[in-house]
Write an enzyme that holds these catalytic residues in place. Structure first.
Site, PDB file in Angstrom:
ATOM      1  N   GLN A   1      86.730 -47.911  34.724  1.00 47.16           N
ATOM      2  CA  GLN A   1      87.090 -49.190  34.103  1.00 47.16           C
ATOM      3  C   GLN A   1      86.459 -50.401  34.789  1.00 47.16           C
ATOM      4  OE1 GLN A   1      91.418 -49.143  33.445  1.00 47.16           O
ATOM      5  NE2 GLN A   1      91.002 -48.141  31.484  1.00 47.16           N
TER       6      GLN A   1
ATOM      7  N   MET B   1      86.022 -63.848   0.377  1.00 48.10           N
ATOM      8  CA  MET B   1      84.916 -64.771   0.618  1.00 48.10           C
ATOM      9  C   MET B   1      83.567 -64.053   0.508  1.00 48.10           C
ATOM     10  SD  MET B   1      84.020 -67.791   1.011  1.00 48.10           S
ATOM     11  CE  MET B   1      85.179 -68.968   1.709  1.00 48.10           C
TER      12      MET B   1
END
Ligand SMILES: Cc1ncc(C[n+]2csc(CCOP(=O)(O)OP(=O)(O)O)c2C)c(N)n1
Ligand SMILES: [Mg+2]
Lengths: 176, 577
Positions: free
Chosen positions: B114, B475
């Protein structure tokens, strides 16, 4: 047009990356960039040569000022200043050619810094024009390797960029 | 007095000193020390369901309160999940601080579990960022982060703190000596000479228009802008994020400019002889084709950010600084102006445009989003905080919810981030517990961050959600209708039952399918405790009008066809192509 910007930045890790990243992101091309220490240990000085028109240099200056670690930006292009680049050039040389090359070195006030049976290493400092000229003359002899530091620049006269910064109010301006 | 403190404790101490009351976040390996210390401090932590949600919530909190919004996550995926939210905050200059955990300093650079280069990734999307690997540097980094985030042109600052820096303990006491940032100039000051030239330009204009942007709200210059507009009788056009910076009900208020701006607003800009820009940056959604933008107008730009001057549109004069101060100085030198003829001309254009309004169309009984938002505006006396998502829902919200107050239109403008709405609304409500908070969101964007319904439910807060369900990514469908021969590629959606989704979270879901039910359902939702979702099943293929096609000149608008003249719509579309 080539412009020379002197950028004074805080001497902290990662600042060079911030400046370089800015050029990439805003699509400016760096011709050369030299970084080094200054009279003040907290401040590093970058000399950046960019190929760009005046309007874009203004934009670039404004973007540089947006970086928190940038202390001053100075455009030295039109200011009387001393410009210096340093090159190390390794050139082929044998018993026959060596003395010819040494003559050229003399004419350009360069220096031989290493000698070998097959090569010479030459150091030259000067402005852009002088170094370009020197390289051209050396080319026919066979350049083996070359490195240049990039330009550093300093305005003539007694003032200091750190001590006499441009007042920020100068940014307010009328263009017509 | 000095006390032994861990880095984690120092972080919380510093946050309290900055006045932080709420933090949005998500724990993980690299910020466990921070979470371990959290229960000892009077800061409310909102557990989001995805780190993107934390970043938007902090952003919404910041935009609606003017205070710095704070989000924190773990390293690696926790941090990268916030990237969209940080970029959203950057584009809209939202004062935010993001605190990420980083792997232990001795592991940095070794591709540890990580580990990701968070300061590298966020370099271009933050105003500034810090990597802290020494517990002694935590407090200065956090103080500077807050200072930079809220001063000058506000923006996001990220502080990445290695796990060992969080764990290590030092003898520590809060240092409130002045912050030293030699290169940071948040508020440049101006010189008198420039002011006089700007005053002369304003004084000699005959058809001036003010362009009001988000910078007015950031500066808190609403009163100054109002004074200036009234004093000079100058009509005011607003950017999307400038909505509320000038009262919509004021006779000088024109409405929104740009791609989906009102026709009279864009026409006025194209006809103007002077544009006075207050804290707006001539975004391409605002200017259309810059080459043909406001060709008759001289332009004056007021901005705190030097790099915005001459960036998109060349201006004739600029004043750099905090608008509240720069404008004050200018107003003092200006004689009152009239501009009666100009204001009347614009009013006429406005009256003529009403023929195109879907609100005044009594013949068509279908349910349109415009009716929903208009009704919402009436039911809430225009006094709610409106959070929007992105798409048609956002533009309709901007057009029909007419705001008189600033910081009440919370919307992702610069980045246009779908999925912003719901988490931002959570942040807005946390910052404004007594306000009525409405989210206007599309069916597409809602599903992007829908998980934050859980957050709202866990917090027990009340947000009211108007979900404009047109079954499409509306849209994008609109662009396909106008510019891609109606090939509806990847825009129709098979949607879940949104009412049941609300109910599955223990919240209230309501459905509206006809116009007659809008008002009573809105009122019912307002009176219901807890978060309520109203699904409005609206006309599927309605479009946002007017529309300036991307790259067209501002006056080349596609207008809503006047009712019952469908052929005009066809004609308008073929013209746009
Ligand atoms: C994260 C993200 N992905 C894609 C887009 C492109 N986009 C803009 S509007 C839109 C459609 C939105 O659909 P919906 O949420 O249903 O809203 P509507 O337009 O129908 O009101 C899309 C896909 C975007 N703005 N953001
Ligand atoms: Mg939709």
């Amino acid at each position: 047009m080539k412009s020379t910007l002197v950028v004074l930045v805080e001497n902290k890790p990662g600042v060079l990356n911030r400046v370089a990243s800015l050029f990439r992101r805003r699509a400016f091309n760096i011709d050369s960039l030299a970084v080094g220490r200054t009279e003040n240990p907290d401040v590093s000085r970058m000399t950046i040569v960019v190929d760009s028109d005046q309007l874009n240099i203004e934009r670039l200056t404004a973007y540089l000022y947006k970086l928190v670690n940038v202390i001053q930006v100075y455009n030295l292009t039109a200011t009387p200043s001393v410009d210096r680049d340093l090159a190390l050039i390794k050139v082929q040389a044998n018993d026959e050619s060596r003395s010819h090359i040494m003559q050229i070195v003399d004419v350009f006030r360069a220096r031989i810094v290493d000698v070998n049976s097959n090569s010479l290493m030459v150091e030259i400092t000067g402005d852009e024009e002088k170094i370009e000229g020197f390289i051209e003359v050396l080319k026919p002899w066979g350049i083996i390797e070359m490195v240049r530091t990039g330009l550093v620049s300093m305005a003539r006269g007694a003032s200091s960029l750190l001590v006499d910064p441009i007042p920020v109010s100068d940014f307010n301006r009328i263009t017509v | 007095m000095k006390k032994k403190q861990t880095g984690a404790q120092i972080v919380w101490e510093c946050l309290i000193r900055e006045g932080v009351e709420v933090v949005f976040g998500y724990p993980g390996g690299a910020n466990l020390p921070l979470y371990d210390a959290l229960p000892d401090y009077p800061i409310h932590h909102v557990l989001v369901r995805h780190e993107q949600g934390a970043s938007h919530a902090a952003d919404g909190y910041a935009r609606s309160t003017g205070k710095v919004g704070v989000a924190m996550t773990t390293s690696g995926p926790g941090a990268t999940n916030m990237v969209t939210g940080i970029a959203t905050a950057m584009m809209d200059s939202s004062p935010t601080v993001f605190i990420t955990g980083q792997v232990a300093s001795k592991l940095i650079g070794y591709d540890a579990f990580q580990e990701i280069d968070v300061t590298g990734i966020t370099l271009p999307i933050t105003k500034h960022n810090y990597l802290v690997t020494d517990v002694n540097e935590i407090s200065s980094a956090i103080r500077e982060a807050f200072y930079i985030a809220r001063t000058g042109r506000p923006g996001p600052v990220l502080v990445d703190i290695s796990k060992d820096a969080q764990q290590n303990a030092i003898e520590w006491e809060y240092d409130d000596s002045p912050i030293k940032l030699p290169g940071y100039r948040p508020d440049p000051t101006l010189s008198r000479g420039h002011v006089q030239q700007v005053v002369d330009m304003i004084q000699s204009a005959r058809r001036p228009v003010i362009l009001a942007g988000n910078g007015i709200i950031a500066s808190g210059a609403m009163d100054e802008v109002l004074d200036f507009a009234e004093h000079t009788n100058t009509p005011v056009a607003m950017t999307l994020l400038g909505l509320g910076a000038f009262p919509a009900s004021h006779p000088l208020a024109l409405g929104m400019m740009g791609m989906h701006g009102e026709s009279w607003v864009n026409t006025a800009i194209q006809e103007a002889d002077l544009l006075i820009a207050f804290g707006m940056r001539f975004d391409d959604r605002v200017t259309g084709n810059v080459k043909t933008y406001a060709p008759k107008a001289r332009k004056i730009q007021f901005d705190i950010d030097l790099s915005e001057i001459n960036k998109n549109v060349p201006v004739d004069a600029a004043l750099i600084g905090d608008l509240r101060h720069t404008l004050r100085q200018v107003i003092d030198f200006i004689q009152p102006c009239e501009h009666r003829e100009w204001v009347e001309t614009i009013q006429q254009m406005k009256d003529e445009a009403s023929a195109h309004s879907i609100l005044t169309d009594s013949g068509d009984k279908h349910l349109y989003a415009a009716h929903v938002i208009d009704e919402l505006w009436k039911c809430t006396d225009g006094d709610a905080i409106i959070v929007t998502d992105v798409g048609q829902n956002q533009m309709w919200a901007a057009q029909y919810y007419k705001l008189d107050k600033p910081a009440r239109f919370i919307s992702s403008g610069g980045l246009g981030t779908m999925g912003f709405g719901l988490p931002a609304a959570v942040g807005v409500k946390m910052g404004n517990p007594d306000a009525e908070v409405w989210l206007i969101v599309g069916d597409g964007g809602f599903q992007m961050t829908q998980a934050e319904l859980s957050t709202a439910a866990q917090e027990g807060i009340k947000i009211t959600i108007a979900l404009i369900n047109n079954g499409y990514m509306g849209m994008v469908r609109q662009w396909q209708e106008f510019f891609y021969d109606r090939r509806y590629s990847a825009t129709p959606m098979r949607n879940p039952d949104f009412v049941k989704i609300a109910e599955a979270h223990g919240l209230t879901g309501l459905l509206v399918t006809q116009r007659a039910d809008i008002e009573k359902t809105i009122q019912q939702a307002r009176q219901t405790e807890g978060t309520v979702l109203i699904e409005f099943k609206v006309e599927k293929e309605d479009s946002v009008y007017p529309m300036v096609p991307a790259g067209a000149s501002l006056h080349q608008m596609i207008r809503r066809p006047v009712p019952n003249t469908a052929f005009e719509k066809e004609e308008a579309q073929s013209k746009a192509k």
